[in-house]
Design an enzyme around this catalytic site. Sequence first.
Site, short mmCIF file in Angstrom:
data_model
loop_
_atom_site.label_atom_id
_atom_site.label_comp_id
_atom_site.label_asym_id
_atom_site.label_seq_id
_atom_site.Cartn_x
_atom_site.Cartn_y
_atom_site.Cartn_z
N GLU A 41 -4.99 -5.41 10.55
CA GLU A 41 -3.98 -4.39 10.78
C GLU A 41 -4.26 -3.69 12.10
OE1 GLU A 41 -2.14 -3.16 6.76
OE2 GLU A 41 -3.79 -1.81 7.20
N ASN A 58 0.87 -1.18 0.00
CA ASN A 58 0.00 0.00 0.00
C ASN A 58 0.91 1.23 0.00
OD1 ASN A 58 -1.80 2.05 0.51
ND2 ASN A 58 -2.27 1.41 2.62
N HIS A 101 -9.22 0.78 5.08
CA HIS A 101 -7.93 1.00 5.74
C HIS A 101 -8.14 1.93 6.94
CE1 HIS A 101 -3.83 2.31 6.50
NE2 HIS A 101 -3.45 1.22 5.87
N GLY A 118 2.70 1.93 10.77
CA GLY A 118 3.63 3.05 10.61
C GLY A 118 4.33 3.46 11.89
N GLU A 170 -6.57 4.36 8.04
CA GLU A 170 -6.41 5.80 7.76
C GLU A 170 -7.67 6.36 7.10
OE1 GLU A 170 -2.69 5.43 5.65
OE2 GLU A 170 -1.75 4.79 7.52
N LYS A 175 0.10 4.29 -0.24
CA LYS A 175 -0.52 5.47 0.39
C LYS A 175 -0.29 6.71 -0.50
CE LYS A 175 0.17 3.26 4.79
NZ LYS A 175 0.27 3.38 6.23
N SER A 226 3.81 -2.50 10.27
CA SER A 226 5.26 -2.48 10.43
C SER A 226 5.94 -3.80 10.06
CB SER A 226 5.63 -2.04 11.85
OG SER A 226 5.15 -0.73 12.10
C1 PEP Z 1 -0.55 -0.11 6.17
O1 PEP Z 1 -0.74 1.10 6.17
O2 PEP Z 1 -1.37 -0.85 5.60
C2 PEP Z 1 0.63 -0.60 6.86
C3 PEP Z 1 0.63 -1.84 7.26
O3 PEP Z 1 1.66 0.30 7.07
P1 PEP Z 1 3.12 0.00 7.71
O4 PEP Z 1 3.60 -1.28 7.05
O5 PEP Z 1 3.93 1.18 7.32
O6 PEP Z 1 2.92 -0.16 9.17
#
Ligand code: PEP
Length: 252
Positions: free
Chosen positions: A167, A9, A95, A173, A97, A11, A213
Site C-alpha cells: 500500500e 478495511n 497498516h 485515501g 495509519e 477503519k 484508492s
Molecule cells: C487502506 O487504508 O488500506 C486503503 C487502501 O484505503 P483506500 O482504499 O481508501 O485508499
Amino acid sequence: MRTKIVAGNWKMNKTLPEAIQLINDLKSMVKPDKSVEVIIAPSYVNLPKAVELLNDFPIKVSAQNMHFADHGAYTGEVSADMLKAIGVETVILGHSERRAYFNETDDILQNKAHKAYEKQMTNIFCVGEQLEDRQAGKHFDVVKNQLSKALFALPLQAYKKIIIAYEPVWAIGTGETATPSQAQEMHHFIRESLAKKYGRELASHVRILYGGSVKPANAAEIFAQPDVDGGLIGGASLNAKDFNAIIEAAKS
Ligand code: PEP
C-alpha cells in the site's frame, strides 16, 4: 494458481447498526466464487456481530490490529487470544495509519507478526513507501526494509498464513492510485525478495495484495497484473455496491 483475495478495511467507520446493514447488503449482493476469497475488517466492537452474521456466508472476518502481548496491563488493547475466542482468525498488521498515528515501529510489528504466527492467525501484513521515498527513488529499499525487519525472522512455514499488502502511502485515501505497472513492479520486487530469502517455491505461493484508492473503475486493470493477487480496500469497502463490484473484478 493463487486464489485472489479482496479484503475490506473499514477503519474507524460504521456503528453497530450501520455495520449490520452493510454486512446484510453484502450477503444479498456478493455471489461467492471459488476464484476469490473475501474478507472484511470491521472495528473491534463490531467483530462479534460480524462473525455471527457471516457464520453461514463465505466472507471472513478480520481485525484491524492486535497487541503482541498475551494479556496484561495494556489499557485499551486487544490480544490474539481475545480475537480467536470470538472466532476471528485474521488480523491486519502494519497498516500505514498504525505506523503513522500510533507509532508502530518495525520492532513492534516484528513482535506482532511473531504473535500472529505463534497463534496461527492469518496476518495481512502491510508495507508501503511515502511519497518522498518514491520521489527520492528509495521505494524499493523502504519496502524491503519493512519486510525484512518485521517478517524475515519468521520461519518458512509461517508464510502459510501471511498475506502481504503493498500500500503506497501516497495512494491511501487520496484518490491517487499507483498505475498498474507501478503496482506490478513493486509486487514483482516483493516476490523476488521472498524468493531470495525463502526460495522460489514459497514466493510463488504468497498472495500479495495492492491497496490504495482501488475503486470499481480501476480494480480489474490492477488485479490483472501477474503479481497482484487482489486488493486491500479502504474507502470503497464501506459501500456494498462498490465493494461487490471490486469482488466481481477479481473473479477469473
Ligand atoms: C487502506 O487504508 O488500506 C486503503 C487502501 O484505503 P483506500 O482504499 O481508501 O485508499
